[in-house]
Enzyme design. Structure first.
Site, PDB file in Angstrom:
ATOM      1  N   TYR A 109       0.821  -1.213   0.000  1.00 43.72           N
ATOM      2  CA  TYR A 109       0.000   0.000   0.000  1.00 43.72           C
ATOM      3  C   TYR A 109       0.850   1.256   0.000  1.00 43.72           C
ATOM      4  O   TYR A 109       0.477   2.279  -0.555  1.00 43.72           O
ATOM      5  CB  TYR A 109      -0.949  -0.008   1.197  1.00 43.72           C
ATOM      6  CG  TYR A 109      -2.218  -0.767   0.899  1.00 43.72           C
ATOM      7  CD1 TYR A 109      -3.093  -0.300  -0.079  1.00 43.72           C
ATOM      8  CD2 TYR A 109      -2.537  -1.939   1.558  1.00 43.72           C
ATOM      9  CE1 TYR A 109      -4.239  -0.998  -0.383  1.00 43.72           C
ATOM     10  CE2 TYR A 109      -3.685  -2.645   1.274  1.00 43.72           C
ATOM     11  CZ  TYR A 109      -4.533  -2.166   0.300  1.00 43.72           C
ATOM     12  OH  TYR A 109      -5.669  -2.844  -0.009  1.00 43.72           O
ATOM     13  N   GLU A 207       0.951 -30.448   9.600  1.00 46.01           N
ATOM     14  CA  GLU A 207       0.730 -29.582   8.435  1.00 46.01           C
ATOM     15  C   GLU A 207      -0.208 -28.427   8.727  1.00 46.01           C
ATOM     16  O   GLU A 207       0.065 -27.288   8.415  1.00 46.01           O
ATOM     17  CB  GLU A 207       0.191 -30.422   7.264  1.00 46.01           C
ATOM     18  CG  GLU A 207       0.068 -29.610   5.981  1.00 46.01           C
ATOM     19  CD  GLU A 207      -0.219 -30.477   4.778  1.00 46.01           C
ATOM     20  OE1 GLU A 207       0.129 -31.670   4.807  1.00 46.01           O
ATOM     21  OE2 GLU A 207      -0.788 -29.960   3.796  1.00 46.01           O
ATOM     22  N   ASP A 259       0.211 -34.557   5.173  1.00 48.65           N
ATOM     23  CA  ASP A 259      -0.712 -35.324   4.334  1.00 48.65           C
ATOM     24  C   ASP A 259       0.069 -36.204   3.371  1.00 48.65           C
ATOM     25  O   ASP A 259       1.185 -35.873   2.970  1.00 48.65           O
ATOM     26  CB  ASP A 259      -1.595 -34.388   3.511  1.00 48.65           C
ATOM     27  CG  ASP A 259      -2.623 -33.672   4.374  1.00 48.65           C
ATOM     28  OD1 ASP A 259      -2.776 -34.102   5.537  1.00 48.65           O
ATOM     29  OD2 ASP A 259      -3.237 -32.704   3.893  1.00 48.65           O
TER      30      ASP A 259
END
Lengths: 379, 777
Positions: A109, A207, A259
């Protein structure tokens, strides 16, 4: 954007800031010199691609090669990127001058505005700004923290450890259900670790927040005397850096429960060897000793899971898996090759949460303890 | 009378009523008797059939039993043949009202006799047939076969009428050496009737010639000479008049004036189709002379004669059954294309919707007068050669060849005669058909130099450019005139012009101009406004614009709300009307546009067979190249090889195709150079712009970091940027010369014209506030 040049720093610079400042002015001086000599101003940015990444078998981490991309002002396709590079450098200089830090989004910004005489913005999305910031990092050989930038807090930690964060004592065993949010900057100036204040014997990295929640609720860290972290998917630099520091300074082994999919493999790969994009930071972050605890592709049979938990691999997954199997740091490891091949043969992936189908606390009470007990992990 | 029953029945109302009745009934009767089936006299049947019909009653109309007994073979006397003829007339008179379905009674009898005696019975005899064999008048023939002359349908009839009149006017003006100015006025008089008036400022026509030229088919000056001109036969305008008379019954009106001081002649004419003779209706069969000066003007006004006051000239007014359309094959298109190929012509055109178009001449000089040439031996057919031999006065064979043909020297004549084993001194009057045959073959064997080509008058590259620029909006024009070449002994010359319009006129218009245009237009719908105001914008593109602007189809352009105007303006800027636009091919033969049978034409086939991708245009296989391109191809020749007598497509001679291809390649190369340069310049200017845009940002950022003076750094960087683009400017071509950067500066030779498309005059049609040039009614 015509800001009056403010030569005089408003705050006293730390030695580290001074070093960064010298590099920044060096960059600007080269532009002036080139313009003066009527030459084409350009910067050489070390390339952050797979082709410029080298796996060092000795250090067991990814290292950046020496190839560089020249970014020229007077090249139609690079002019905008060059302009953005200079903008980011000037933004960092302003932060340094004022002794403040800002988020990546804050800098975005700060620098975003409409270019004079055109209907064009300097930046349209934060992503455009973020990549330029990474460019500036490698260009100046100064990491984000040195440029007074930080990312959003991501990842959490609980466990038998007490640390100092900007002078505040944080007891990570008393963090309730939310845990200690790992800040983006975990450099020694911010966080101090003390071996004496750490009782934990290892670190278990999971995870996602949901899985971490499960472990935290079951007080896994209490029972097994460990530190429990998560990285909300691909772990941000703060989490990786803190894991690195805890691993090296407190000598704690790191185990990962991720996973069973290409994405999970890659998270492990990043933790262990470093990422391709940020290879220049590998030696500050990579943990070559990290172990992959699960989930394994044999777990579907081993744990006798129901068919309903299977998630079919899509083409992208398969492609990615084959790519990962070819990475030099996986290529020579037979267990890993058979692991990936097994997943491809299964033709489905498994999430850690799939173990919940056995029992809510199966993962904390049976799965992980068993693996740890049996020292059954991939390296 | 009866012999022409077929055609006259078709021609219809203007034939005096009495004959009409008789003829019609006769035809019906005979038809039914012959075939035994009800068949109305068929207007489309060729003349020969009509004749045969007539015979049958001669053989059968008598008492049938008698005929049977005596056997047809014996019926041979003239008297017998005459008797049935009489009875037919009687029959016709008595049964005229009841003959609606004659087949009923006739059929059983006819079939009965046929079954029994088919093998032996003759239907007619040579004598009987001879009674029906007679001359056919040219006008009768063409009245019946009017499609041969381009009067197939109402739409084409209108075009052909205008075309014939305009072509005649142009030929006349050019022959007289007058810069042509032509007025075309089309007015709707009934739903399917239009009045067409065409006037020129030509030399005028002598009083006694007027009725012949306009009222007699095959009367003219152009047929008997070998010379480049638009018209060839002398059929066109009188055929148009005949068609008008046939379809509307209104006479052709001609007014012609030879000079200011002489009276103007005014005629109202019909063609007597049977005799191919004009029939003058006004002034008791003599026409009217309108005195010069004010008195004449008053007379013209009083009698409602249409005439634009001119010192000399001719005006012909024909009312005909027609249909007015726009677009392909329309009068609009024909006039526009004529203006391109004839830049010396000024055209005023007032269409039925009262839109006035004006094509100003862009050349002040007339094209040079084409020379008449003698035929080349290679171009002659055997029959024609034999005829020439026959018609020739007594001379030696050598002299005959030397004087009647071009390019035959005594040596060549000797070789021809030697090849045919005819003595060079043989008298041509004594040569017979077999000699002609030998001579013909000897000509083909003899090597004769190509014919002189100075008899051809090309338009010229400069005038093609001017003509195209005047009419087709665009930014780049190129032209190529090929050197003359020869096919089958006929000299010809190919010219190619190309106009490339980068952006559509709708995209070049400013908002203020659009508002102005919207205010001054008198069109009723936005769609109409778009089509009429912006040249080259078709109905499809206009629809697209209206849709993009979210306007209703029938909205009035002058009553649009400001918001709707804004939307229309934005749509015009945004919508790419050139998308999917294909190359437009304008074909010309001796300056006359060819509007039909595009695919059969050698020009179209050659354009399709040329690879345009190399010239910067996209083209799919076997299709026209895409893009805002107009291409004109002109073939000038003393004898243009048309594929058919309707003169709509040029035949595929390899020599012609080769010349066309070379011409196309010549303009294509120029276009390719221009487009490549334009692309490069665009990239360069983009580059410069991008750099300049970012330099300020870079200098601001750098000065913030190390505190240098921003403006100084900026100036320095701008200098570097200039140096950078200047380097590109200074690039050398392959011969080591610096390449000019602007496409306008590109030196492509004389035959190229590059203009700023936004200021193009032809792009936008402004409405003329004063309605000048409307003929006095």
């Amino acid at each position: 954007m015509a800001k009056r040049p403010s030569r005089k720093p408003q705050v006293k610079l730390s030695p580290r800031d001074k070093k960064t400042m010298t590099r920044l002015t060096g960059l600007a001086d080269r532009v002036v010199k080139a313009a003066h000599a009527r030459r084409d101003p350009s910067v050489d940015i070390p390339s952050r691609t797979l082709s410029n990444v080298r796996y060092s078998p000795r250090k067991r981490i990814l290292e950046m090669g020496h190839s560089k991309n020249r970014r020229q002002l007077f090249d139609l396709s690079q002019a905008k990127a060059y302009m953005r590079t200079m903008l980011v450098a000037s933004g960092c200089k302003r932060l340094l001058d004022q002794g403040k830090t800002t988020s990546l989004r804050g800098l975005y910004y700060m620098l975003k505005h409409t270019i004079e005489g055109a209907k064009e913005n300097t930046f349209d999305e934060q992503g455009e700004c973020d990549t330029i910031i990474e460019d500036v990092e490698v260009l100046l050989d100064s990491i984000r923290e040195e440029l007074h930038l930080y990312a959003e807090n991501r990842g959490a930690m609980v466990g038998n450890i007490t640390l100092l964060d900007r002078g505040d004592t944080i007891d990570c065993s008393r963090m309730g259900s939310g845990g200690y949010a790992i800040p983006s900057i975990v450099e020694p100036e911010v966080i101090q670790l003390d071996r004496k204040k750490c009782q934990a014997k290892f670190i278990l990295h999971v995870e996602k927040g949901t899985v971490w929640q499960r472990f935290n609720e079951d007080k896994f860290w209490e029972q097994h005397n460990c530190i429990l972290t998560h990285g909300a998917g691909q772990p941000p630099r703060g989490v990786r850096r803190l894991l690195f520091r805890m691993h090296n300074e407190l000598k704690l082994p790191v185990y990962c429960v991720l996973d069973n999919d290409p994405w999970g493999y890659y998270i492990y790969s990043v933790l262990k060897q470093g990422s391709i994009n940020l290879a220049f930071e590998s030696q500050r972050m990579a943990i070559p000793e990290a172990k992959y605890l699960g989930l394994r592709s044999i777990d579907f049979d081993r744990c006798d899971l129901s068919d309903s938990v299977k998630i079919a691999l899509n083409d992208n997954d398969k492609k990615r898996a084959r790519q990962i199997a070819k990475y030099p740091w996986f290529e020579k490891k037979r267990p890993w090759q058979s692991e990936i091949q097994r997943m491809l043969k299964n033709d489905f992936k498994l999430e850690v949460e799939s173990l919940i189908s056995k029992d809510i606390s199966y993962v904390t009470e049976v799965y992980v303890p068993e693996r740890l007990q049996a020292k059954d992990w991939l390296d | 009378m009866g012999h022409v029953s077929g055609p006259l029945a078709q021609i219809g109302p203007w034939v005096p009523g009495k004959f009409d009745v008789i003829i019609r009934t006769t035809a019906k009767l005979t038809g039914s008797q012959r075939t035994g089936v009800s068949s109305d006299s068929n207007g489309e049947a060729p003349l020969a059939t009509a004749k045969r019909k007539k015979k049958k009653p001669a053989a059968q109309a008598g008492p049938r039993k008698k005929v049977k007994k005596k056997r047809p073979a014996t019926i041979s006397s003239a008297g017998r043949a005459a008797r049935p003829g009489k009875s037919t007339k009687r029959l016709a008179g008595s049964r005229a009202g009841t003959l609606q379905r004659p087949g009923k009674t006739a059929a059983p009898d006819g079939s009965g006799t046929g079954n029994k005696k088919r093998a032996v019975k003759r239907r007619s005899t040579a004598q009987a047939m001879a009674a029906g064999q007679r001359d056919i008048s040219v006008s009768e023939f063409f009245a019946k076969n009017r499609h041969l002359l381009g009067f197939d349908n109402p739409r084409k009839s209108l075009l052909t009428t205008v075309k014939e009149a305009v072509d005649n006017s142009l030929d006349a003006c050019e022959e007289a050496g007058i810069l042509p100015e032509i007025w075309v006025h089309i007015e709707q008089t009934a739903t399917d009737r239009y009045k067409v008036g065409i006037q020129d400022n030509g030399p005028g026509i002598l009083k006694k010639q007027i009725p012949l030229i306009f009222g007699k088919l095959l009367y003219g000056s152009k047929f008997h000479r070998l010379r480049q001109s638009r018209g060839q036969q002398g059929i066109g305008i009188s055929a148009a008049g005949m068609y008008g008379v046939q379809t509307t019954g209104k006479p052709v009106k001609i007014i012609s004036k030879v000079s200011v001081r002489k009276p103007a002649h005014y005629y109202e004419i019909q063609i007597d189709t049977k005799k191919n003779q004009p029939k003058i209706l006004n002034g008791r069969g003599d026409g009217v002379d309108i005195p010069p000066g004010d008195k004449g003007l008053r007379y013209i006004e009083k009698h409602g004669i249409e005439w634009v006051e001119q010192p000399h000239g001719t005006r012909v007014t024909i009312e005909l059954q027609a249909k007015f359309v726009r677009g392909r094959g329309s009068v609009d298109e024909y006039l526009e294309q004529t203006a391109i190929a004839n830049p010396h012509v000024t055209l005023h055109y007032l269409d039925p919707d009262d839109y006035e178009y004006q094509y100003d001449s862009s050349a002040e000089r007339l094209p040079p007068e084409p020379k008449e040439i003698k035929p080349h031996p290679y171009g002659i057919e055997l029959g024609r050669l034999a005829q020439m031999l026959e018609e020739s006065e007594a001379m030696s064979a050598s002299e005959f060849f030397r004087t009647r043909f071009s390019r035959v020297t005594p040596a060549v004549a000797k070789r021809i005669c030697g090849g045919a084993q005819v003595s060079t001194r043989a008298n041509v009057r004594k040569l017979d058909r077999s000699h002609a045959d030998k001579l013909y073959h000897a000509v083909q064997q003899t090597k004769i130099s190509a014919p002189a080509t100075d008899c051809i008058c090309p338009i010229g590259e400069e005038l093609i450019l001017k003509g195209l620029h005047q009419v087709v909006p665009g930014e780049f024009y190129a032209a190529a005139t090929r050197p003359p070449a020869v096919y089958r002994g006929n000299p010809f010359q190919i010219e190619v012009g190309l106009a490339y319009g980068g952006t559509a006129p709708t995209q070049n218009v400013t908002e203020d101009l659009l508002l102005e245009l919207l205010e001054e237009t008198d069109t009723r719908t936005v769609r109409q406004f778009l089509i009429h105001t912006f040249n080259g914008l078709g109905g499809e593109a206009a629809d697209k614009l209206v849709r993009a602007a979210a306007l209703k189809t029938r909205q009035n352009p002058s009553k649009l709300k400001p918001k709707e105007r804004q939307r229309l303006y934005e749509a015009m800027k945004k919508v790419n009307v050139a998308e999917g636009q294909q190359m437009e091919v304008l074909r010309y033969a001796n300056r006359v546009p060819l509007q039909f049978q595009q695919s059969a034409c050698a020009v179209t086939q050659t354009v399709l067979g040329t690879n345009w991708r190399g010239y910067g245009l996209s083209q799919s296989r076997g299709a026209m190249p895409k893009g805002p391109v107009s291409l004109m191809v002109h073939i000038a020749s003393v004898w243009v090889p048309f594929t058919s007598e309707s003169k709509e497509a040029i035949a595929n001679y390899p020599e012609i195709q080769k010349e066309i291809r070379l011409g196309l390649q010549a303009v294509g190369r120029k276009l390719g150079m221009y487009l490549r340069r334009r692309l490069k310049v665009k990239q360069q200017s983009d580059r410069r712009e991008v750099f300049l845009r970012y330099l300020k940002e870079v200098s601001a950022a750098v000065s913030e970091i190390n505190g240098v003076t921003q403006s100084q750094l900026y100036d320095q960087l701008v200098n570097v940027a200039k140096k950078h683009t200047a380097e590109a400017d200074m690039k050398l071509d392959d011969r080591g010369r610096p390449v000019e950067e602007k496409p306008e500066d590109l030196n492509l030779g004389d035959n190229v014209l590059i203009v700023d498309p936004s200021t193009h005059k032809a792009a936008i049609n402004r409405v003329h506030t004063e309605t000048e040039e409307i003929p006095a009614l």
